[in-house]
Motif scaffolding. Structure first.
Motif, PDB file in Angstrom:
ATOM      1  N   GLY A  50       0.791  -1.226   0.000  1.00  0.00           N
ATOM      2  CA  GLY A  50       0.000   0.000   0.000  1.00  0.00           C
ATOM      3  C   GLY A  50       0.818   1.269   0.000  1.00  0.00           C
ATOM      4  O   GLY A  50       0.247   2.362  -0.001  1.00  0.00           O
ATOM      5  N   GLY A  51       2.149   1.155   0.020  1.00  0.00           N
ATOM      6  CA  GLY A  51       3.003   2.307  -0.191  1.00  0.00           C
ATOM      7  C   GLY A  51       3.621   2.953   1.019  1.00  0.00           C
ATOM      8  O   GLY A  51       4.289   3.989   0.895  1.00  0.00           O
ATOM      9  N   VAL A  52       3.454   2.383   2.214  1.00  0.00           N
ATOM     10  CA  VAL A  52       4.052   2.967   3.411  1.00  0.00           C
ATOM     11  C   VAL A  52       5.580   2.940   3.284  1.00  0.00           C
ATOM     12  O   VAL A  52       6.158   1.924   2.902  1.00  0.00           O
ATOM     13  CB  VAL A  52       3.624   2.176   4.662  1.00  0.00           C
ATOM     14  N   ALA A  53       6.240   4.056   3.627  1.00  0.00           N
ATOM     15  CA  ALA A  53       7.696   4.130   3.505  1.00  0.00           C
ATOM     16  C   ALA A  53       8.394   3.240   4.521  1.00  0.00           C
ATOM     17  O   ALA A  53       9.381   2.573   4.207  1.00  0.00           O
ATOM     18  CB  ALA A  53       8.161   5.570   3.673  1.00  0.00           C
ATOM     19  N   LEU A  54       7.883   3.253   5.754  1.00  0.00           N
ATOM     20  CA  LEU A  54       8.505   2.479   6.826  1.00  0.00           C
ATOM     21  C   LEU A  54       7.423   2.048   7.801  1.00  0.00           C
ATOM     22  O   LEU A  54       6.621   2.867   8.257  1.00  0.00           O
ATOM     23  CB  LEU A  54       9.563   3.310   7.556  1.00  0.00           C
ATOM     24  N   ILE A  55       7.396   0.761   8.101  1.00  0.00           N
ATOM     25  CA  ILE A  55       6.438   0.175   9.038  1.00  0.00           C
ATOM     26  C   ILE A  55       7.137  -0.044  10.377  1.00  0.00           C
ATOM     27  O   ILE A  55       8.295  -0.461  10.416  1.00  0.00           O
ATOM     28  CB  ILE A  55       5.924  -1.179   8.505  1.00  0.00           C
ATOM     29  N   VAL A  56       6.434   0.223  11.457  1.00  0.00           N
ATOM     30  CA  VAL A  56       6.916  -0.145  12.785  1.00  0.00           C
ATOM     31  C   VAL A  56       5.945  -1.169  13.359  1.00  0.00           C
ATOM     32  O   VAL A  56       4.727  -0.955  13.362  1.00  0.00           O
ATOM     33  CB  VAL A  56       7.019   1.067  13.730  1.00  0.00           C
ATOM     34  N   THR A  57       6.475  -2.271  13.835  1.00  0.00           N
ATOM     35  CA  THR A  57       5.625  -3.347  14.358  1.00  0.00           C
ATOM     36  C   THR A  57       4.998  -2.948  15.690  1.00  0.00           C
ATOM     37  O   THR A  57       5.375  -1.956  16.310  1.00  0.00           O
ATOM     38  CB  THR A  57       6.438  -4.625  14.600  1.00  0.00           C
ATOM     39  N   ALA A  93       9.679  -8.357   0.055  1.00  0.00           N
ATOM     40  CA  ALA A  93       9.191  -8.822  -1.254  1.00  0.00           C
ATOM     41  C   ALA A  93       8.108  -7.895  -1.795  1.00  0.00           C
ATOM     42  O   ALA A  93       7.936  -7.763  -3.015  1.00  0.00           O
ATOM     43  CB  ALA A  93       8.646 -10.243  -1.135  1.00  0.00           C
ATOM     44  N   ALA A  94       7.395  -7.220  -0.884  1.00  0.00           N
ATOM     45  CA  ALA A  94       6.345  -6.280  -1.285  1.00  0.00           C
ATOM     46  C   ALA A  94       6.897  -4.879  -1.531  1.00  0.00           C
ATOM     47  O   ALA A  94       6.131  -3.956  -1.822  1.00  0.00           O
ATOM     48  CB  ALA A  94       5.263  -6.229  -0.208  1.00  0.00           C
ATOM     49  N   GLY A  95       8.197  -4.721  -1.389  1.00  0.00           N
ATOM     50  CA  GLY A  95       8.829  -3.436  -1.662  1.00  0.00           C
ATOM     51  C   GLY A  95       8.880  -2.488  -0.486  1.00  0.00           C
ATOM     52  O   GLY A  95       9.137  -1.290  -0.668  1.00  0.00           O
ATOM     53  N   GLY A  96       8.666  -3.007   0.720  1.00  0.00           N
ATOM     54  CA  GLY A  96       8.623  -2.138   1.889  1.00  0.00           C
ATOM     55  C   GLY A  96       9.804  -2.297   2.814  1.00  0.00           C
ATOM     56  O   GLY A  96      10.699  -3.126   2.590  1.00  0.00           O
ATOM     57  N   ARG A  97       9.797  -1.506   3.881  1.00  0.00           N
ATOM     58  CA  ARG A  97      10.799  -1.593   4.946  1.00  0.00           C
ATOM     59  C   ARG A  97      10.069  -1.654   6.274  1.00  0.00           C
ATOM     60  O   ARG A  97       8.997  -1.061   6.430  1.00  0.00           O
ATOM     61  CB  ARG A  97      11.748  -0.391   4.916  1.00  0.00           C
ATOM     62  N   ASP A 319      -4.111   0.591   1.723  1.00  0.00           N
ATOM     63  CA  ASP A 319      -3.664   1.240   0.488  1.00  0.00           C
ATOM     64  C   ASP A 319      -3.689   2.764   0.581  1.00  0.00           C
ATOM     65  O   ASP A 319      -3.759   3.449  -0.444  1.00  0.00           O
ATOM     66  CB  ASP A 319      -4.542   0.775  -0.684  1.00  0.00           C
ATOM     67  N   PHE A 320      -3.607   3.294   1.774  1.00  0.00           N
ATOM     68  CA  PHE A 320      -3.691   4.730   2.015  1.00  0.00           C
ATOM     69  C   PHE A 320      -2.753   5.517   1.095  1.00  0.00           C
ATOM     70  O   PHE A 320      -3.161   6.454   0.404  1.00  0.00           O
ATOM     71  CB  PHE A 320      -3.336   4.996   3.483  1.00  0.00           C
ATOM     72  N   VAL A 321      -1.464   5.148   1.072  1.00  0.00           N
ATOM     73  CA  VAL A 321      -0.473   5.928   0.321  1.00  0.00           C
ATOM     74  C   VAL A 321      -0.663   5.752  -1.179  1.00  0.00           C
ATOM     75  O   VAL A 321      -0.609   6.723  -1.950  1.00  0.00           O
ATOM     76  CB  VAL A 321       0.953   5.548   0.746  1.00  0.00           C
ATOM     77  N   VAL A 322      -0.897   4.524  -1.618  1.00  0.00           N
ATOM     78  CA  VAL A 322      -1.096   4.255  -3.038  1.00  0.00           C
ATOM     79  C   VAL A 322      -2.279   5.053  -3.570  1.00  0.00           C
ATOM     80  O   VAL A 322      -2.213   5.658  -4.659  1.00  0.00           O
ATOM     81  CB  VAL A 322      -1.297   2.749  -3.276  1.00  0.00           C
ATOM     82  N   LYS A 323      -3.371   5.083  -2.810  1.00  0.00           N
ATOM     83  CA  LYS A 323      -4.555   5.827  -3.245  1.00  0.00           C
ATOM     84  C   LYS A 323      -4.283   7.329  -3.274  1.00  0.00           C
ATOM     85  O   LYS A 323      -4.693   8.034  -4.200  1.00  0.00           O
ATOM     86  CB  LYS A 323      -5.741   5.509  -2.344  1.00  0.00           C
TER      87      LYS A 323
END
Length: 671
Positions: A50-57, A93-97, A319-323
């Motif tokens: 969905g386009g998030v630059a960086l995820i924090v668990t 694999a989904a292109g994220g960090r 998909d917040f960022v992608v949209k």
């Protein structure tokens, strides 16, 4: 050109460049504790896609005593590392960090083994923490450092060290909880020694090419919290110790000021991030009540922060960022900050989800796959359940017609959106209306569907909602007795009011009646005065010296219930206290254990434990519950037309949009 040039701008962190300025903030979901690591991986991978630059668990415990509850997830073994490797591989694999949050709960840990700076019990836990000695402190530091090293081994791109919200490191920082006289207590240089040492040693362990976020509390909102001078001193020391980013934390969990609920103004605390930003040279992230790309863009464009953290908005829409990037911001399912399926679930030991998105944390279980056998589907009732069912069914490829007896969609959500503090429901209704169009649903407004209208459809869904319960009070037909729907749609109400029924609707009506003029949720200065939020530069912890200063109530209101228990006891676990406190500030009289004897010209006669009593009121509002509307379902049954019943038409307990939306989505997914 993008509508969000600042939000979508890259951010250079030195060893890595993030593609935009959006951080998915940490949320405890309970997924890791299920042991279903494929489910955990898909949850985070969906947000990466969905386009998030960086995820924090969600917070991972560094050791058992630091877990928020017994059995809390962490990286304690080679098996744990392998499980987490599956998550990081899926995100990459989904292109994220993705960064792992290391959360030591300290005295907030729901365990007899909890530890802290001093043996002072938290008001939100029954356990007195053990005061750590030098060896104990060293053991906690070592555990956090080990957790960071294991996160790196598991493939994470970084870690976030939780130093805010009243957790372990925050407990050492504030005089409120640190009464020590050794080198870990006393003056601020000593009290900040622990978080600075943790950051220094984590950086030493993981090397330079690893993101290290420190979550710093900018305003504690408790007595004897940190001063602004101390916040700046800590921020500079944390930067010098090796942090890559500073993330914003607001308020301790025990604070009596709401910080993320729907009644909090959007971006209510960005002013503090703006003040901190020029004090350090590393990027600063702002957070709390940011739920649209427009709000986020405005913060960044104004120079208030370098990044924006949004957590629950990514439950509402992965998909917040992608949209936003594609010019489809109107299609982003809005987080309304209700807490009902996220924080309320977390603090009740349930798996997190989302009121507006039942697929949140259920991505592998609840699927909206394209249908291979398109059907004609008729849905009656454009409330929450009916609209969600219609949208999901149409998105899957079914031909859907939605019938609504009134002239607008939204059902009882249209009542919620007029309540002061629930303005976010406006955006939810707008989103539903827009998505019905995007999904291609054929909408019939001002059409009260009959059994004859519905004959011939492959699937018929009844979502006709509820009817008010008749409380059976003598004299209730008097002109000064109103139903809640009449009140919330503008019927005149007197200056002295009795509300019969103290469930969620009763509390909402009381909130509506005691307010006049602009809602504090839409005026930050007014909201800060109402809740007593000051400036940590003036008072340690940021609580205004004068305390809460609410506007005078517009009416004198008595909120009544038959049950002899505390009013609001059955409201949301994390928001009920807010509603009670808000009404108490408006001098609302809350009484349980009463019986309703009769409406008389002078007001309302009630029975109490002390005998009969007359409440001298001008208006009586009935909020005595509701029952399912059975009319259409009964007619369909009589006509032999198979049908499904969902939402309030199925179960009318309270007005539960969470259950209604979930029920509508799951039914549509099964067609």
């Amino acid at each position: 050109m993008s509508s969000y040039p600042h939000l979508l701008a890259p951010l250079d962190l030195g060893h890595v460049t993030l593609p935009n300025r959006v951080l998915m903030g940490s949320m405890h979901t309970g997924l890791e504790e299920t042991g279903d690591w494929a489910r955990v991986a898909e949850f985070y991978a969906a947000r990466a896609r969905g386009g998030v630059a960086l995820i924090v668990t969600g917070g991972m415990a560094p050791n058992p005593e630091g877990g928020v509850f017994p059995g809390a997830a962490g990286l304690f073994s080679a098996k744990d590392i392998a499980n987490h490797r599956g998550v990081t591989d899926a995100v990459h694999a989904a292109g994220g960090r993705i960064a792992m949050q290391i959360l030591h709960a300290g005295r907030y840990a729901y365990s007899k083994d909890c530890v802290s700076a001093s043996p002072i019990k938290s008001p939100i836990s029954p356990f007195v923490p053990r005061e750590l000695d030098e060896d104990g402190i060293e053991a906690q530091i070592a555990a956090i450092v080990t957790a960071a090293a294991r996160a790196q081994e598991a493939g994470y791109d970084g870690v976030e060290i939780m130093g805010s919200e009243g957790y372990f490191l925050n407990q050492f920082l504030a005089r409120h909880t640190n009464k020590r006289t050794d080198r870990w207590g006393g003056d601020y240089a000593n009290r900040m020694r622990l978080p600075v040492e943790v950051v220094r040693r984590v950086r030493e362990a993981v090397g330079p090419d690893f993101i290290l976020i420190y979550r710093i509390s900018l305003i504690d909102l408790i007595p004897d919290g940190s001063t602004w001078e101390e916040v700046v001193q800590l921020a500079r020391a944390i930067e010098a110790a090796g942090a890559t980013l500073l993330n914003t934390g607001i308020g301790w969990h025990e604070a009596r000021v709401p910080t993320i609920a729907t009644s909090v103004p959007r971006a209510a605390f960005a002013w503090l991030t703006a003040r901190l930003r020029p004090e350090v040279s590393i990027p600063v992230i702002t957070s709390n009540r940011i739920n649209t790309p427009d709000v986020a863009e405005g913060i960044l464009a104004d120079g208030q922060a370098d990044m924006v953290s949004m957590a629950r908005p990514f439950l509402a829409d992965a998909d917040f960022v992608v949209k936003a990037a594609a010019g489809r911001a109107a299609e982003i399912a809005p987080c309304i900050a209700c807490n009902q399926a996220c924080l309320d679930h977390t603090f009740s030991g349930k798996l997190t989800s989302c009121l507006v998105n039942p697929r949140a944390c259920a991505e592998t279980e609840l699927r909206y796959d394209p249908t291979t056998t398109p059907k004609t589907v008729a849905i009656v009732g454009a409330g929450a359940a009916g609209m969600m069912c219609a949208i999901v069914a149409a998105q899957r490829g079914h031909q859907v017609e939605l019938f609504e007896a009134s002239g607008q969609v939204g059902g009882l959500l249209n009542l919620a959106k007029v309540i002061p503090g629930k303005e976010e429901f406006r955006g939810l209704v707008d989103w539903f209306a827009g998505m019905l169009t995007v999904a291609g649903v054929k909408l019939h407004l001002n059409h009260r569907a009959t059994a004859q209208d519905l004959a011939g459809f492959d699937e018929v869904v009844v979502a006709t909602g509820v009817m008010p319960r008749d409380p059976g009070i003598a004299g209730q037909d008097a002109p000064n007795v109103l139903g809640y729907e009449a009140v919330l749609t503008g019927a005149p109400v007197g200056k002295r009011v009795a509300i019969i029924g103290a469930g969620g609707i009763g509390f909402d009506v009381a909130e509506y009646l005691v307010h006049s003029g602009i809602s504090p949720t839409e005026d930050l200065a007014l909201w800060k005065r109402e809740w007593g939020v000051g400036d940590p530069a003036d008072v340690a912890g940021g609580l205004a010296a004068a305390g809460p200063q609410p506007e005078a109530p517009a009416r004198q209101v008595a909120l009544l219930q038959r049950k002899a228990e505390k009013l609001g006891r059955r409201l949301g676990k994390t928001t009920g206290w807010i509603h009670r406190a808000a009404l108490q500030m408006k001098n609302v009289e809350m009484r349980g254990g009463v019986s309703y004897e009769a409406v008389v010209p002078e007001g309302l006669e009630i029975g109490t434990a002390d005998g009969p009593e007359l409440l001298a009121v001008d208006t009586i509002v009935l909020c005595a519950g509701q029952v399912p509307n059975p009319v259409l379902a009964d007619a369909l049954g009589a006509a032999g037309i198979a049908h499904h019943v969902i939402g309030g038409a199925d179960v009318a307990a309270e007005l539960d949009a969470k259950r209604a939306i979930d029920q509508g989505a799951r039914l549509a997914a099964a067609f």
